[in-house]
Write a protein that holds these residues in place. Sequence first.
Motif, PDB file in Angstrom:
ATOM      1  N   LEU A 296     -42.690 -14.796  72.554  1.00 41.68           N
ATOM      2  CA  LEU A 296     -41.575 -15.377  71.808  1.00 41.68           C
ATOM      3  C   LEU A 296     -42.099 -15.967  70.503  1.00 41.68           C
ATOM      4  CD1 LEU A 296     -39.584 -17.159  74.677  1.00 41.68           C
ATOM      5  CD2 LEU A 296     -39.519 -14.765  73.960  1.00 41.68           C
ATOM      6  N   VAL A 297     -41.465 -15.569  69.396  1.00 39.67           N
ATOM      7  CA  VAL A 297     -41.916 -15.985  68.061  1.00 39.67           C
ATOM      8  C   VAL A 297     -40.741 -16.641  67.336  1.00 39.67           C
ATOM      9  CG1 VAL A 297     -42.927 -15.201  65.881  1.00 39.67           C
ATOM     10  CG2 VAL A 297     -43.430 -13.956  68.012  1.00 39.67           C
ATOM     11  N   GLU A 298     -40.902 -17.886  66.932  1.00 40.74           N
ATOM     12  CA  GLU A 298     -39.819 -18.535  66.178  1.00 40.74           C
ATOM     13  C   GLU A 298     -39.753 -17.945  64.776  1.00 40.74           C
ATOM     14  OE1 GLU A 298     -39.566 -22.820  64.564  1.00 40.74           O
ATOM     15  OE2 GLU A 298     -38.480 -22.931  66.473  1.00 40.74           O
ATOM     16  N   ILE A 299     -38.537 -17.591  64.344  1.00 38.48           N
ATOM     17  CA  ILE A 299     -38.360 -17.010  63.013  1.00 38.48           C
ATOM     18  C   ILE A 299     -37.231 -17.720  62.277  1.00 38.48           C
ATOM     19  CG2 ILE A 299     -39.222 -14.717  63.639  1.00 38.48           C
ATOM     20  CD1 ILE A 299     -36.229 -13.810  63.766  1.00 38.48           C
ATOM     21  N   ASP A 300     -37.165 -17.469  60.977  1.00 34.97           N
ATOM     22  CA  ASP A 300     -36.085 -17.992  60.138  1.00 34.97           C
ATOM     23  C   ASP A 300     -35.169 -16.847  59.736  1.00 34.97           C
ATOM     24  OD1 ASP A 300     -36.248 -20.825  59.582  1.00 34.97           O
ATOM     25  OD2 ASP A 300     -38.204 -20.413  58.691  1.00 34.97           O
ATOM     26  N   LEU A 301     -33.872 -17.031  59.919  1.00 36.02           N
ATOM     27  CA  LEU A 301     -32.869 -16.146  59.324  1.00 36.02           C
ATOM     28  C   LEU A 301     -32.017 -17.038  58.430  1.00 36.02           C
ATOM     29  CD1 LEU A 301     -31.894 -13.744  62.261  1.00 36.02           C
ATOM     30  CD2 LEU A 301     -33.195 -13.178  60.214  1.00 36.02           C
ATOM     31  N   ILE A 387     -28.389 -10.375  53.359  1.00 38.52           N
ATOM     32  CA  ILE A 387     -28.410 -10.507  54.829  1.00 38.52           C
ATOM     33  C   ILE A 387     -29.273  -9.401  55.432  1.00 38.52           C
ATOM     34  CG2 ILE A 387     -26.983 -10.297  56.914  1.00 38.52           C
ATOM     35  CD1 ILE A 387     -24.712 -11.701  55.260  1.00 38.52           C
ATOM     36  N   GLN A 388     -29.085  -8.179  54.933  1.00 33.16           N
ATOM     37  CA  GLN A 388     -29.888  -7.055  55.422  1.00 33.16           C
ATOM     38  C   GLN A 388     -31.376  -7.301  55.158  1.00 33.16           C
ATOM     39  OE1 GLN A 388     -29.973  -3.560  52.993  1.00 33.16           O
ATOM     40  NE2 GLN A 388     -30.122  -2.158  54.726  1.00 33.16           N
ATOM     41  N   GLN A 389     -31.704  -7.772  53.960  1.00 31.42           N
ATOM     42  CA  GLN A 389     -33.110  -8.031  53.610  1.00 31.42           C
ATOM     43  C   GLN A 389     -33.711  -9.137  54.470  1.00 31.42           C
ATOM     44  OE1 GLN A 389     -32.749  -8.709  49.377  1.00 31.42           O
ATOM     45  NE2 GLN A 389     -32.918  -6.539  48.887  1.00 31.42           N
ATOM     46  N   ASP A 390     -32.886 -10.117  54.833  1.00 31.54           N
ATOM     47  CA  ASP A 390     -33.311 -11.214  55.704  1.00 31.54           C
ATOM     48  C   ASP A 390     -33.791 -10.660  57.057  1.00 31.54           C
ATOM     49  OD1 ASP A 390     -33.686 -13.978  55.961  1.00 31.54           O
ATOM     50  OD2 ASP A 390     -31.706 -14.324  56.832  1.00 31.54           O
ATOM     51  N   THR A 429     -22.638 -12.067  66.064  1.00 32.76           N
ATOM     52  CA  THR A 429     -22.518 -10.607  66.113  1.00 32.76           C
ATOM     53  C   THR A 429     -22.264  -9.959  64.751  1.00 32.76           C
ATOM     54  OG1 THR A 429     -20.190 -10.895  66.731  1.00 32.76           O
ATOM     55  CG2 THR A 429     -21.750 -10.512  68.520  1.00 32.76           C
ATOM     56  N   LEU A 430     -21.642 -10.685  63.818  1.00 35.49           N
ATOM     57  CA  LEU A 430     -21.177 -10.080  62.557  1.00 35.49           C
ATOM     58  C   LEU A 430     -22.305  -9.481  61.724  1.00 35.49           C
ATOM     59  CD1 LEU A 430     -18.694 -12.880  61.392  1.00 35.49           C
ATOM     60  CD2 LEU A 430     -18.118 -10.747  62.550  1.00 35.49           C
ATOM     61  N   ALA A 431     -23.433 -10.186  61.640  1.00 34.94           N
ATOM     62  CA  ALA A 431     -24.503  -9.778  60.723  1.00 34.94           C
ATOM     63  C   ALA A 431     -25.075  -8.416  61.085  1.00 34.94           C
ATOM     64  CB  ALA A 431     -25.608 -10.827  60.710  1.00 34.94           C
ATOM     65  N   VAL A 432     -25.074  -8.096  62.380  1.00 41.21           N
ATOM     66  CA  VAL A 432     -25.598  -6.806  62.840  1.00 41.21           C
ATOM     67  C   VAL A 432     -24.802  -5.665  62.195  1.00 41.21           C
ATOM     68  CG1 VAL A 432     -25.718  -5.323  64.894  1.00 41.21           C
ATOM     69  CG2 VAL A 432     -26.583  -7.675  64.985  1.00 41.21           C
ATOM     70  N   ASN A 433     -23.487  -5.808  62.114  1.00 41.70           N
ATOM     71  CA  ASN A 433     -22.650  -4.779  61.490  1.00 41.70           C
ATOM     72  C   ASN A 433     -22.817  -4.766  59.980  1.00 41.70           C
ATOM     73  OD1 ASN A 433     -21.260  -5.890  64.070  1.00 41.70           O
ATOM     74  ND2 ASN A 433     -20.455  -3.824  63.856  1.00 41.70           N
TER      75      ASN A 433
END
Length: 492
Positions: A296-301, A387-390, A429-433
């Motif tokens: 498990l790796v903590e990340i920033d979005l 968002i995609q680049q994130d 869920t929105l960001a995935v789309n």
Amino acid sequence: MTDLHRLSIRELSEGLKQAQFSSRELTEHYLKRIAHIDPKVKSYVTVTAEQALAEADAADAVLKSGNAHALAGIPLAHKDIFCTQGIKTTAGSKMLDNFISPYDATVVAKAKAAGLVTLGKVNMDEFAMGSTSENSYFGATSNPWALDRVPGGSSGGSAAAVAADLAPIATGTDTGGSIRQPASFCGLTGLKPTYGRVSRFGMIAYASSLDQGGPMARSAEDCAYLMNVIAGHDAKDSTSINKEVDDYVANLNGTAVKGLRIGIPKQYFNVAGLDAEVKARVEESLKKLEEMGAILVEIDLNMTEAYVPTYYLIAPAEASSNLSRYDGVRYGYRCDNPKDILDLYKRSRSEGFGAEVQRRILIGTYALSAGYYDAYYVKAQKVRRLIQQDFLKAFENVDVIAAPSAPTTAYKIGANLSPTEMYLGDIYTLAVNLAGLPAINAPVGFDKDSLPVGLQLIGNYWSESQLLSIVHQYQQNTDWHTKRAAIAEENA
């Protein structure tokens, strides 16, 4: 023969091939269950009993020849957004209550070619706009785990049908979470593939750059079987990708969980509306994956706060354009005795569309109007790229990203959440789309009210095999996906 609905897709396939039961017997079993149980659940809009039995007989003939597809003779339910030749296709709307499609959607055609048996068309939020399946012209569908709760949306009918054992598998569509969130609410596995992996031809459009079809079933293995049928390039869909399709079933053990790096976005676990029990169940599932060898790796979005406003500009703008064709002229609902062409347009649309669809059309039309196009729509598309680049930056360090599928468990029917509250429920869920990525929901436990909780795993582009494999191995080590609602235990 009373417990055929308890068998997995693999078990059904083997049983049919070994002639332990016929497709007709299996289909009749499901039709009896639908007649007995569905009046309480209300998952089906149309049951195609006569056609289903004819398809079952045809499948039985092919099965006897020994050249049958792995899924030949297995029943399924289609979300009522996929066009089906000769069968009513409504998209949950009064606007299309009288529409009989003259052709099959590619997903439907592929299922037929494999010998799958169509039990019928299942309910959904009107034009896939909603998260509860209450926005349907045909009334609300109930969650099989608690009949006073929603099954999620927009693919709520698909989720409810599978969760109540009224179909072993179902097709769904996901524009902003419409496969993953109902799968979470109903304790199922649901996969939203990479944009372009499954053909959108014949799938009634909501937001064309976001819509994607996918499978809903009890397990990752069952989803993999249906993905093997529906995935692939389609020349009729200009956004379909001409890329080799994996054998999703063969690859179910193809990803090693040991050493798998799972990104945990700290922003996702600090969202104000995240229910404590949902958070606890998701964290427990991640601990289980860690025990299985994952890291498990903590990340920033960092773009998390932009998901909801960006989506609710782009999706309504595309809906405004896509739904302009429903004008009372060529097909669909037409108002009575229009005075002139303008009256025909205005009354056909205001009488044919429900409140949520009208709301989104108005938002989208405003965002696209002269003077606001650059300020809203163009800016939202620029933020979409960020968002995609994130996500792509995060995938440089991790293999998959974990999140809840929804911040809460299923709402009460008639909870009358405000549109803003409802839209905020789609935060995970929105960001995935928006980014076009694949993601999967897996059931990981229950809250104090015995309502299912879902874990979402988000993958990089074309990683459907990896997502299915991780969830399959998790399901080999847990039994959440085998739990059944009380109503599913009833015999017809």
